[in-house]
Write a protein that holds these residues in place. Structure first.
Motif, PDB file in Angstrom:
ATOM      1  N   ASP A  71      -0.204  59.197  -5.480  1.00  0.00           N
ATOM      2  CA  ASP A  71      -1.254  59.646  -4.558  1.00  0.00           C
ATOM      3  C   ASP A  71      -2.330  60.456  -5.281  1.00  0.00           C
ATOM      4  O   ASP A  71      -3.511  60.394  -4.925  1.00  0.00           O
ATOM      5  CB  ASP A  71      -0.644  60.507  -3.446  1.00  0.00           C
ATOM      6  N   PHE A  72      -1.906  61.239  -6.284  1.00  0.00           N
ATOM      7  CA  PHE A  72      -2.871  62.048  -7.022  1.00  0.00           C
ATOM      8  C   PHE A  72      -3.871  61.149  -7.744  1.00  0.00           C
ATOM      9  O   PHE A  72      -5.086  61.401  -7.704  1.00  0.00           O
ATOM     10  CB  PHE A  72      -2.137  62.936  -8.035  1.00  0.00           C
ATOM     11  N   ALA A  75      -6.347  59.616  -5.366  1.00  0.00           N
ATOM     12  CA  ALA A  75      -7.389  60.585  -5.010  1.00  0.00           C
ATOM     13  C   ALA A  75      -8.353  60.806  -6.168  1.00  0.00           C
ATOM     14  O   ALA A  75      -9.565  60.938  -5.962  1.00  0.00           O
ATOM     15  CB  ALA A  75      -6.741  61.910  -4.592  1.00  0.00           C
ATOM     16  N   TYR A 252      -7.120  56.187   3.794  1.00  0.00           N
ATOM     17  CA  TYR A 252      -6.767  57.060   2.668  1.00  0.00           C
ATOM     18  C   TYR A 252      -6.960  56.362   1.316  1.00  0.00           C
ATOM     19  O   TYR A 252      -7.407  56.977   0.351  1.00  0.00           O
ATOM     20  CB  TYR A 252      -5.313  57.500   2.782  1.00  0.00           C
ATOM     21  N   ASP A 256      -9.496  59.163   0.349  1.00  0.00           N
ATOM     22  CA  ASP A 256      -8.832  60.413  -0.031  1.00  0.00           C
ATOM     23  C   ASP A 256      -9.328  60.893  -1.393  1.00  0.00           C
ATOM     24  O   ASP A 256      -9.180  60.208  -2.408  1.00  0.00           O
ATOM     25  CB  ASP A 256      -7.317  60.181  -0.084  1.00  0.00           C
ATOM     26  N   LEU A 258      -9.797  64.424  -4.203  1.00  0.00           N
ATOM     27  CA  LEU A 258      -8.913  65.493  -4.679  1.00  0.00           C
ATOM     28  C   LEU A 258      -8.908  66.695  -3.733  1.00  0.00           C
ATOM     29  O   LEU A 258      -7.877  67.316  -3.528  1.00  0.00           O
ATOM     30  CB  LEU A 258      -9.340  65.934  -6.084  1.00  0.00           C
ATOM     31  N   THR A 260      -9.422  66.778  -0.393  1.00  0.00           N
ATOM     32  CA  THR A 260      -8.623  66.491   0.806  1.00  0.00           C
ATOM     33  C   THR A 260      -7.153  66.351   0.441  1.00  0.00           C
ATOM     34  O   THR A 260      -6.273  66.687   1.228  1.00  0.00           O
ATOM     35  CB  THR A 260      -9.128  65.208   1.494  1.00  0.00           C
ATOM     36  N   TYR A 261      -6.898  65.856  -0.778  1.00  0.00           N
ATOM     37  CA  TYR A 261      -5.514  65.749  -1.254  1.00  0.00           C
ATOM     38  C   TYR A 261      -4.897  67.148  -1.399  1.00  0.00           C
ATOM     39  O   TYR A 261      -3.754  67.381  -0.989  1.00  0.00           O
ATOM     40  CB  TYR A 261      -5.508  65.001  -2.586  1.00  0.00           C
ATOM     41  N   ARG A 264      -4.142  68.564   2.085  1.00  0.00           N
ATOM     42  CA  ARG A 264      -2.937  68.006   2.728  1.00  0.00           C
ATOM     43  C   ARG A 264      -1.674  68.528   2.068  1.00  0.00           C
ATOM     44  O   ARG A 264      -0.691  68.838   2.740  1.00  0.00           O
ATOM     45  CB  ARG A 264      -2.974  66.488   2.686  1.00  0.00           C
ATOM     46  N   ARG A 265      -1.700  68.614   0.740  1.00  0.00           N
ATOM     47  CA  ARG A 265      -0.509  69.112   0.035  1.00  0.00           C
ATOM     48  C   ARG A 265      -0.239  70.576   0.379  1.00  0.00           C
ATOM     49  O   ARG A 265       0.909  71.000   0.479  1.00  0.00           O
ATOM     50  CB  ARG A 265      -0.675  68.972  -1.482  1.00  0.00           C
ATOM     51  N   SER A 276      -0.809  72.552  -5.859  1.00  0.00           N
ATOM     52  CA  SER A 276      -2.167  72.497  -5.290  1.00  0.00           C
ATOM     53  C   SER A 276      -3.159  73.227  -6.191  1.00  0.00           C
ATOM     54  O   SER A 276      -4.276  72.754  -6.422  1.00  0.00           O
ATOM     55  CB  SER A 276      -2.173  73.141  -3.896  1.00  0.00           C
TER      56      SER A 276
END
Length: 307
Positions: A71-72, A75, A252, A256, A258, A260-261, A264-265, A276
């Motif tokens: 996911d990182f 993003a 997403y 999505d 960084l 917004t990532y 969320r994290r 984060s």
């Protein structure tokens, strides 16, 4: 170079100017420098009971964790693509609009264009996103019109293929006029005698714009371009509010970024503050490198640069 004593004399002579600068200095100290101590969270496993200083040091473990998350990297890729798109599709438009508005000779008409283009900037992204949902959502105006003419409904806001186009389009509509203000201010500083001399020499409007307006505007464009490149990893080169209010789980993969990532994290997923902060520090370092490189490149190309 001024000695320490003469420096104090100069400061005493201009004490009121330094006094005016104090609130700004206090602002930067309170909101930009004191919070920097939070960077150490990127190297700690944060424990609420022990606090920031008492939490255990974990070295680069937080960075290794985020670099191993798919996911990182999604993003990260989206942030780069959206930022590059903003440079290509959004950055040149205010320049072109400023040049065109400058060519309007009627003062009232010029003011009218400036007001029309600038007004959307004062709407918040919450309002703009509400307008977009009302027009482009499943039950919005667009779909009602499509049904009226016998066509199938489309929901652009949940289709990843259209999301970036909507981002660029809405950003241009909202901030294009605001972006022209700096360029128009730079154009206003050009000596009118240059245009008069060019007109006497037979130069038409386009030639005057090409050989007088643009060279006078170029240094401002370069500085703003450097600043924009330095924001590449921050909110996709634009505003966090825009993407946060427009994106959803369905988009997403293309939306999505960084920031917004990180959000969320930190708040939604409930992950550690350490990872984060590590993501935030990672993008800040890249922004610094890009800003330095862009400034260096500008100076090598003969421009003034930021410093």
């Amino acid at each position: 170079m001024a000695t320490g004593r003469s420096l104090w004399k100069q400061m005493a002579a201009h004490k009121y100017l330094y006094l005016l600068a104090l609130p700004l200095l206090a602002y930067y100290i309170v909101f930009d420098y004191i919070p920097l101590y939070g960077i150490i969270l990127a190297f700690k496993e944060f424990n609420f009971a022990k606090g920031i200083w008492g939490s255990e040091w974990v070295g680069l473990a937080n960075f290794r964790e985020i670099f191993g998350l798919q996911d990182f990297w999604v993003a990260f890729r989206n942030t780069l693509i959206i930022s590059l798109g903003r440079l290509v599709f959004e950055f040149p438009v205010p320049i072109a609009v400023a040049l065109l508005i400058n060519e309007v000779r009627r003062t009232r008409l010029k003011q009218f264009y400036q007001v029309v283009y600038t007004f959307p900037h004062f709407l918040s992204w919450v309002i703009v996103s509400g307008i977009m949902v009302n027009f482009l959502g499943a039950f919005g105006v667009l779909n009602q019109l499509l049904v009226l003419v016998g066509l199938e409904k489309v929901n652009l806001l949940v289709d990843p293929e259209y999301f970036r186009g909507l981002i660029y389009g809405s950003s241009l509509w909202k901030d294009m006029g605001w972006g022209t203000i700096i360029y128009l201010a730079a154009i206003a500083g050009i000596n009118p005698a240059l245009y008069e001399a060019a007109s006497i020499d037979g130069a038409n409007r386009f030639q005057q714009m090409l050989h007088i307006t643009w060279p006078s505007l170029k240094s401002t464009v370069v500085i703003l371009l450097i600043l924009q490149i330095g924001r590449t990893m921050s909110s996709g080169g634009g505003g966090f509010d825009q993407i946060f209010n427009l994106y959803n789980a369905a988009v997403y993969e293309k939306a999505d970024i960084l920031d917004t990532y990180i959000y969320r994290r930190t708040f939604a997923v409930g992950s550690s503050y350490g990872t984060s902060t590590a993501v935030g520090l990672f993008k800040s370092v890249i922004n610094f490198v890009l800003l330095y490189a862009a400034n260096k490149a500008a100076k090598r190309l003969g421009q003034d640069g930021l410093y």
